[in-house]
Write a protein that holds these residues in place. Structure first.
Motif, mmCIF file in Angstrom:
data_model
loop_
_atom_site.group_PDB
_atom_site.id
_atom_site.type_symbol
_atom_site.label_atom_id
_atom_site.label_comp_id
_atom_site.label_asym_id
_atom_site.label_seq_id
_atom_site.Cartn_x
_atom_site.Cartn_y
_atom_site.Cartn_z
ATOM 1 N N ALA A 150 12.527 -0.505 -0.334
ATOM 2 C CA ALA A 150 11.978 0.328 -0.860
ATOM 3 C C ALA A 150 12.023 0.620 -2.151
ATOM 4 N N GLU A 151 13.430 0.834 -2.596
ATOM 5 C CA GLU A 151 14.136 1.076 -4.044
ATOM 6 C C GLU A 151 13.833 -0.249 -5.058
ATOM 7 N N ARG A 152 13.957 -1.323 -4.239
ATOM 8 C CA ARG A 152 13.725 -2.482 -5.128
ATOM 9 C C ARG A 152 12.258 -2.687 -5.618
ATOM 10 N N THR A 153 11.365 -2.301 -4.271
ATOM 11 C CA THR A 153 10.054 -2.336 -4.417
ATOM 12 C C THR A 153 9.422 -1.512 -5.535
ATOM 13 N N ARG A 154 10.086 -0.349 -5.599
ATOM 14 C CA ARG A 154 9.639 0.734 -6.533
ATOM 15 C C ARG A 154 9.957 0.372 -8.001
ATOM 16 N N MET A 155 11.150 -0.317 -8.135
ATOM 17 C CA MET A 155 11.827 -1.004 -9.555
ATOM 18 C C MET A 155 10.706 -2.219 -9.874
ATOM 19 N N TRP A 156 10.262 -3.045 -8.922
ATOM 20 C CA TRP A 156 9.627 -4.036 -8.769
ATOM 21 C C TRP A 156 7.999 -3.575 -9.917
ATOM 22 N N LEU A 157 7.741 -2.595 -8.881
ATOM 23 C CA LEU A 157 6.322 -1.735 -9.783
ATOM 24 C C LEU A 157 6.524 -1.490 -11.124
ATOM 25 N N PHE A 158 7.704 -0.921 -11.351
ATOM 26 C CA PHE A 158 7.859 -0.285 -12.517
ATOM 27 C C PHE A 158 8.133 -1.552 -13.603
ATOM 28 N N GLY A 159 8.727 -2.638 -13.137
ATOM 29 C CA GLY A 159 8.729 -3.781 -13.976
ATOM 30 C C GLY A 159 7.144 -4.414 -14.325
ATOM 31 N N ILE A 160 6.476 -4.471 -13.306
ATOM 32 C CA ILE A 160 5.119 -4.940 -13.192
ATOM 33 C C ILE A 160 4.318 -3.821 -14.481
ATOM 34 N N ALA A 161 4.480 -2.565 -14.402
ATOM 35 C CA ALA A 161 4.072 -1.615 -15.171
ATOM 36 C C ALA A 161 4.634 -1.869 -16.629
ATOM 37 N N THR B 34 0.779 -1.347 0.065
ATOM 38 C CA THR B 34 -0.009 -0.131 -0.003
ATOM 39 C C THR B 34 0.903 1.053 0.060
ATOM 40 N N ARG B 35 1.839 1.459 0.839
ATOM 41 C CA ARG B 35 2.844 2.358 0.749
ATOM 42 C C ARG B 35 3.394 2.588 -0.597
ATOM 43 N N ALA B 36 4.058 1.367 -1.082
ATOM 44 C CA ALA B 36 4.909 1.395 -2.228
ATOM 45 C C ALA B 36 3.975 1.912 -3.398
ATOM 46 N N LEU B 37 2.621 1.695 -3.510
ATOM 47 C CA LEU B 37 1.646 1.965 -4.493
ATOM 48 C C LEU B 37 1.458 3.543 -4.232
ATOM 49 N N GLU B 38 1.055 3.914 -3.119
ATOM 50 C CA GLU B 38 0.855 5.436 -2.960
ATOM 51 C C GLU B 38 2.066 6.191 -3.001
ATOM 52 N N SER B 39 3.341 5.842 -2.743
ATOM 53 C CA SER B 39 4.370 6.689 -3.120
ATOM 54 C C SER B 39 4.865 6.738 -4.585
ATOM 55 N N SER B 40 4.485 5.510 -5.440
ATOM 56 C CA SER B 40 4.989 5.383 -6.738
ATOM 57 C C SER B 40 3.738 5.749 -7.787
ATOM 58 N N ALA B 41 2.429 5.992 -7.496
ATOM 59 C CA ALA B 41 1.441 5.939 -8.300
ATOM 60 C C ALA B 41 1.664 7.027 -9.305
ATOM 61 N N SER B 42 2.032 8.230 -8.873
ATOM 62 C CA SER B 42 2.218 9.436 -9.834
ATOM 63 C C SER B 42 3.520 9.091 -10.782
#
Length: 167
Positions: A55-66, A10-18
């Motif tokens: 946190a940074e790997r989580t952000r990159m993980w989300l970009f990979g999913i995107a 939830t925190r990762a999505l909130e911080s990375s959504a924009s």
């Protein structure tokens, strides 16, 4: 799936959504990007067990999913365009199929008929309608269509120098 993972995602999505939305918008435009962001989030929730630790790997993980969501979207677009191209080709082939007469002399002779007679001949011979159905299309009584059809055949015989029946 633990509450801890839920909270971290939830925190990762909130911080990375924009940032994810901007990434998607730059690739597909503002119309499709919000939907793709939603798909990205759904996939992330399905794969929450794979959530990286920092946190940074989580952000990159989300970009990979995107990115995977973008690739799926692009494949879908290609499939839709290919289908549209196949349909356009089929429609074009059907629309440009040679007329039943397949002869320019006959087409020219039909073109020289009075417009209502020419259309009746085209409906009967090219569209393969019965005289009665052609009458319905033209908005005239079937008896009128039969008389016009006979006049049209006589005119075509004379124009083509043919003695035999056209029907």
């Amino acid at each position: 799936m633990s509450r801890h993972d839920d909270a971290r995602l939830t925190r990762a999505l909130e911080s990375s959504a924009s940032a994810l939305l901007a990434y998607l918008e730059r690739r597909v435009g503002p119309d499709d990007a919000p939907d793709l962001l939603g798909e990205t989030m759904v996939v992330a929730w399905r794969r929450v067990a794979e959530l990286p630790g920092d946190a940074e790997r989580t952000r990159m993980w989300l970009f990979g999913i995107a990115r995977g969501t973008l690739l799926n979207h692009a494949r879908g677009q290609r499939r839709r365009w290919a289908l549209a191209d196949r349909i356009r080709l089929q429609v074009r082939e059907a629309a440009t199929a040679p007329p039943a007469d397949d002869g320019s002399e006959v087409r020219d002779a039909i073109d020289r008929l009075e417009p209502d007679l020419a259309e009746l001949i085209r409906l009967v011979h090219w569209e393969r309608l019965s005289i009665s159905d052609a009458a319905d299309v033209l908005g005239i009584p079937a008896s009128t269509a039969r008389g016009r059809y006979q006049r049209a055949k006589d005119a075509l015989r004379a124009a083509l120098g043919v003695g035999a029946s056209l029907a």
